[in-house]
Design an enzyme around this catalytic site. Structure first.
Site, PDB file in Angstrom:
ATOM      1  N   TYR A 121       0.868  -1.181   0.000  1.00 47.27           N
ATOM      2  CA  TYR A 121       0.000   0.000   0.000  1.00 47.27           C
ATOM      3  C   TYR A 121       0.902   1.227   0.000  1.00 47.27           C
ATOM      4  O   TYR A 121       1.970   1.200  -0.606  1.00 47.27           O
ATOM      5  CB  TYR A 121      -0.930  -0.132   1.218  1.00 47.27           C
ATOM      6  CG  TYR A 121      -2.101   0.798   1.199  1.00 47.27           C
ATOM      7  CD1 TYR A 121      -2.855   0.989   0.040  1.00 47.27           C
ATOM      8  CD2 TYR A 121      -2.458   1.484   2.348  1.00 47.27           C
ATOM      9  CE1 TYR A 121      -3.926   1.859   0.034  1.00 47.27           C
ATOM     10  CE2 TYR A 121      -3.538   2.348   2.352  1.00 47.27           C
ATOM     11  CZ  TYR A 121      -4.263   2.540   1.188  1.00 47.27           C
ATOM     12  OH  TYR A 121      -5.313   3.400   1.189  1.00 47.27           O
ATOM     13  N   LYS A 127     -19.875 -20.190 -12.218  1.00 46.99           N
ATOM     14  CA  LYS A 127     -18.935 -20.088 -13.345  1.00 46.99           C
ATOM     15  C   LYS A 127     -17.572 -19.652 -12.817  1.00 46.99           C
ATOM     16  O   LYS A 127     -16.530 -20.135 -13.254  1.00 46.99           O
ATOM     17  CB  LYS A 127     -19.441 -19.082 -14.383  1.00 46.99           C
ATOM     18  CG  LYS A 127     -20.772 -19.458 -15.027  1.00 46.99           C
ATOM     19  CD  LYS A 127     -20.631 -20.298 -16.273  1.00 46.99           C
ATOM     20  CE  LYS A 127     -21.999 -20.754 -16.770  1.00 46.99           C
ATOM     21  NZ  LYS A 127     -21.976 -21.697 -17.869  1.00 46.99           N
TER      22      LYS A 127
HETATM   23  C1  LIG Z   1     -24.588 -24.228 -19.172  1.00 50.26           C
HETATM   24  C2  LIG Z   1     -25.114 -22.901 -19.385  1.00 50.26           C
HETATM   25  O1  LIG Z   1     -24.363 -21.949 -19.520  1.00 50.26           O
HETATM   26  C3  LIG Z   1     -26.520 -22.721 -19.469  1.00 50.26           C
HETATM   27  O2  LIG Z   1     -27.268 -23.676 -19.390  1.00 50.26           O
HETATM   28  O3  LIG Z   1     -26.922 -21.563 -19.623  1.00 50.26           O
HETATM   29 MG   LIG Z   2     -25.354 -20.052 -19.535  1.00 52.93          MG
END
Ligand SMILES: CC(=O)C(=O)O
Ligand SMILES: [Mg+2]
Ligand SMILES: NC(=O)C1=CN([C@@H]2O[C@H](COP(=O)(O)OP(=O)(O)OC[C@H]3O[C@@H](n4cnc5c(N)ncnc54)[C@H](OP(=O)(O)O)[C@@H]3O)[C@@H](O)[C@H]2O)C=CC1
Length: 752
Positions: free
Chosen positions: A36, A91
């Site tokens: 920092y 994700k």
């Molecule tokens: C797997 C995916 O991205 C969906 O089913 O929207």
């Molecule tokens: Mg998707």
């Protein structure tokens, strides 16, 4: 899978699925000054002068934004940005676990495409790439096209291109398995949104004729002249046809691709499809039709879904982590068609290769082979990263969008390292073995696992395998496994032309131990004895055996025939324990039950040599329950004596003891309480006072401590002999053979 389990999983402990983790220490005043103010100003000024330095001084190059507005979350529809957050965190988790990429999941509270565009554009300084997710068609097309035109970092709409890439790989393989011709297949899509449109375009690039594709949405078939609910993207697939319903379209069709919602087709419709129909029911979480409903009407169907609880999971999880890994590592400015095509081809090819048992075991399967039930690799297959990321990175370089040159060989090593040190180390061993492959004899040559390992060793140029066993059995098993024996030598101990010569050798070795020539003739028909003589006489360079056997059954004949290397004086079994941040050698874990001081010193000396083989400078701790004489007991004194002996033998060795295990790992304890210790830093070779301690310790660490164990590595034999664990899998056999080859490379063979 139960609803309550899914909810409990998300709520458990710290709510959600991802967190931010610091990557630099911040434990004292100095760190604070560096991280920092004032230290942080330095990288700021460097980046101001040269913006590319952001990749050097910040996390940008490994950071992906997963951006949604929640308008098409899975097949759940427009549930909104906030409700979509679990998917985006998911994700993020997958990006990290499968490809070591960091993610900010960003749920944008606006359905207006221009808001999403502006939001993403403003993120350009923050991230290395943008993964758009679950944004409905046709907005997603406009958003992605605009961002690709206006941004210099890769922007990729996962539902469009991820789905296209993965299902493209599955399509190529399903077509091959079913014997259909891509140029003539008739394909019907349920859904004409983000995923379906992009997938159909990708199929056309792969060889499907546009005029053979019929696309259906909520209103049925998209036909030329239709006015209702059309957009320019759907229009590209409008067919000149009288068909109006999906039932009409499926009559006689070869392939069904569902990218819409649960229940969009029925068994009745599927029943009317052509021979060996290919059914990709990819809606999440519930497919357009369930596999058992297809099976009820068509036993010749090839089926895939988007879920992990059925065979053939065609899901973009197999794509986005690896595609972004390759794109970011090549510092690509975009993810172009060449990169997408490279990913499709790499995945399709990978499905045709032997599946490591460690991977199939994760799915509770054995003997997984390319075919109708295995069209596409498993997401948990670590080879997906090692195959797809380099293919994408290389395509980026070849198509001129990379800003970083990728050296493929070193790149694979870097990817291995991301998967964990154990894999990296084993790959390093394979590379070393390949430099000078040796002949490795396997006494359990009829075993399918050994035959599969032999194929890998031969194909990868790690070793020249020699399988011992009945030739007809080996051939039949190899044939069942689809393995060619062209590069694999098979020797039958019972009928070998070398039998006499080997029996003579064995008799000469053991004639003063009560073995008659006749008995030698009988014993030589046993594979372990035969293999040991081969190695002793120089007809093979190393032996790897013991699969399914108790340890002594392999080691005893080897010891009697090959014997101990005089420099070591005794044979010991060592393990290399690989932790996330360090590697530690353990000895003895498998051979000497109650070693004397001399033997402990020998074991330590051998272990030091092994550590050097792996390029590690040994720092040895001789362990006990006592610290430098703190307990006066013969067990502790035995260890202290071993240290003195070892010092005499090799004064240059960094070794000390007797000491307790915590002392061995604490430079603070060593330097403050025992400043006289020759060991100043944490040890990387641990020598245990007896076999109980060594064996128990390594097993506990693999079970409870998250260590990966490589071994047992047998040291001290006159020639290389390595004993497999009873239940070793194919990859472990390959690893051990690589260790045996390196062992053989390092010895200068004395004449026999
Ligand atoms: C797997 C995916 O991205 C969906 O089913 O929207
Ligand atoms: Mg998707
Ligand atoms: N397995 C995988 O990897 C992936 C699967 N998917 C799945 O694909 C599906 C669509 O996602 P996405 O393209 O992003 O969403 P979009 O909202 O962009 O598209 C949805 C499409 O489905 C159509 N549709 C909805 N209901 C029906 C119905 N009853 N019959 C026929 N078509 C229907 C819509 O028709 P209309 O145009 O008339 O509104 C629209 O064309 C989801 O279920 C999603 O989970 C998506 C990405 C990856």
């Amino acid at each position: 899978m139960k609803r309550e389990d899914a909810l409990e999983y998300h709520a458990r402990g710290r709510p959600g699925k991802i967190a931010v983790v610091p990557t630099k220490p911040l434990t004292n005043q100095r760190d604070l000054a560096l991280a920092y103010s004032p230290g942080v100003a330095e990288p700021c000024l460097e980046i101001k002068a040269n913006p590319d330095d952001a990749y050097k001084y910040t996390a940008k190059g490994n950071l992906v934004a997963v951006v949604t507005n929640g308008t098409a979350v899975l097949g759940l529809g427009n549930i909104g940005a906030l409700a979509g957050k679990p998917v985006m965190e998911g994700k993020g988790n997958l990006f990290k676990q499968f490809a070591d990429l960091d993610v900010f999941d960003l749920e944008v509270g606006s359905e207006h495409p221009d808001d999403v565009i502006k939001f993403c554009q403003l993120l350009e300084p923050t991230v290395g790439g943008i993964n758009l997710e679950d944004i409905k068609a046709p907005d997603c097309f406009y958003i992605e096209e605009t961002l690709r035109k206006t941004m210099k970092i890769p922007v990729f709409h996962d539902d469009q291109h991820g789905t296209a890439i993965i299902s493209g790989a599955a399509l190529l393989n399903a077509i091959e398995v079913s014997g259909k011709d891509i140029a003539t297949v008739k394909v019907v899509f349920s859904g004409a949104g983000a995923a379906a449109i992009s997938t159909a375009e990708h199929y056309v690039r792969l060889g499907v004729k546009r005029e053979h594709i019929t696309m259906c949405d909520r209103k049925g078939v998209i036909y030329e002249g239709r006015k209702e609910d059309m957009d320019p993207y759907k229009a590209r697939f409008a067919r000149k046809t009288d068909m109006r319903s999906i039932a009409d379209a499926l009559d006689g069709a070869d392939i069904f691709v569902g990218l819409s919602v649960a229940g969009a087709v029925t068994g009745e419709m599927i029943a009317k499809m052509a021979k060996a129909p290919i059914i990709f029911a990819l809606a999440n979480p519930v497919p357009e039709i369930l596999p058992h409903e297809v099976r009820a009407v068509r036993d010749d169907a090839i089926i895939a879904t988007g879920r992990s609880d059925y065979p053939n999971q065609v899901n973009n999880v197999l794509g986005f982590p690896f595609i972004f890994r390759g794109a970011l590592d090549a510092r690509a400015t975009e993810i172009n068609e060449e990169m997408k095509m490279a990913a499709t081809r790499a995945l399709a090819q990978l499905a045709k290769e032997d599946v490591p048992e460690s991977v199939s075991a994760l799915y509770g399967l054995t003997n997984v082979k390319f075919g109708p039930e295995y069209l596409i690799p498993f997401p948990f297959d670590p080879r997906a990263l090692l195959t797809v990321a380099p293919a994408v990175a290389w395509a980026a370089v070849a198509s001129g969008v990379a800003r970083e040159f990728i050296e493929l060989e070193t790149y694979r090593d870097q990817l291995e390292a991301r998967l964990g040190r154990a894999r990296g180390i084993m790959r390093g061993l394979a590379t070393r073995a390949q430099r000078e492959p040796k002949r490795v004899v396997f006494p359990e040559g009829e075993d399918p696992k050994i035959i599969r390992a032999a194929q890998i060793l031969a194909d990868d140029g790690i070793a020249t395998p020699i399988l011992l066993g009945r030739k007809d059995r080996v051939r039949a098993t190899a044939e069942d496994l689809g393995i060619s024996l062209d590069m694999i030598h098979v020797e039958e101990p019972g009928t070998s032309a070398n039998r006499e010569r080997y029996a003579q050798y064995l008799w000469q070795k053991r004639q003063r131990k009560g073995l008659s020539l006749v008995e030698a003739g009988q014993r030589i028909t046993r594979a372990t004895s035969f293999g040991s003589v081969m190695v002793a006489m120089g007809d093979a360079d190393a032996l790897v055996g013991g699969l399914g056997k108790h340890y002594p059954e392999t080691i005893r004949p080897a010891l009697e025939i090959i014997g101990t290397d005089r420099r070591h004086g005794l044979v010991s079994g060592l393990y290399m324990l690989v932790f996330e941040k360090h590697v530690v050698f353990f000895g003895d874990t498998t051979v000497n039950i109650e070693p004397t001081s001399e033997q402990l010193a020998q074991i330590a000396w051998s272990a030091a040599g092994l550590a050097r083989t792996f390029g590690i400078s040994p720092r040895i701790a001789m362990l006990s329950f006592s610290n430098f004489g703190s307990v006066k007991h013969p067990e502790a004194q035995k260890v202290a004596q071993a240290v003195s002996m070892l010092r005499l033998r090799d004064p240059s060795l960094v070794v000390d003891g007797e000491m307790q295990a915590d002392t061995a790992f604490s430079s603070e304890i060593l330097n403050t309480r025992f400043p006289f210790s020759a060991l100043k830093e944490a040890a990387n070779v641990l020598i245990f006072p007896d076999l109980s301690a060594g064996n128990i310790a390594y097993k506990l660490l693999t079970q409870l401590g998250g260590a990966t164990a490589i071994g047992p590595i047998l040291v001290g034999m006159q020639h290389p002999v390595h004993v497999l664990e009873q239940g070793a899998d194919v990859q472990e056999i390959v690893n051990m053979a690589a260790v045996a080859v390196i062992d053989a490379q390092q010895r200068s063979r004395p004449t026999t």
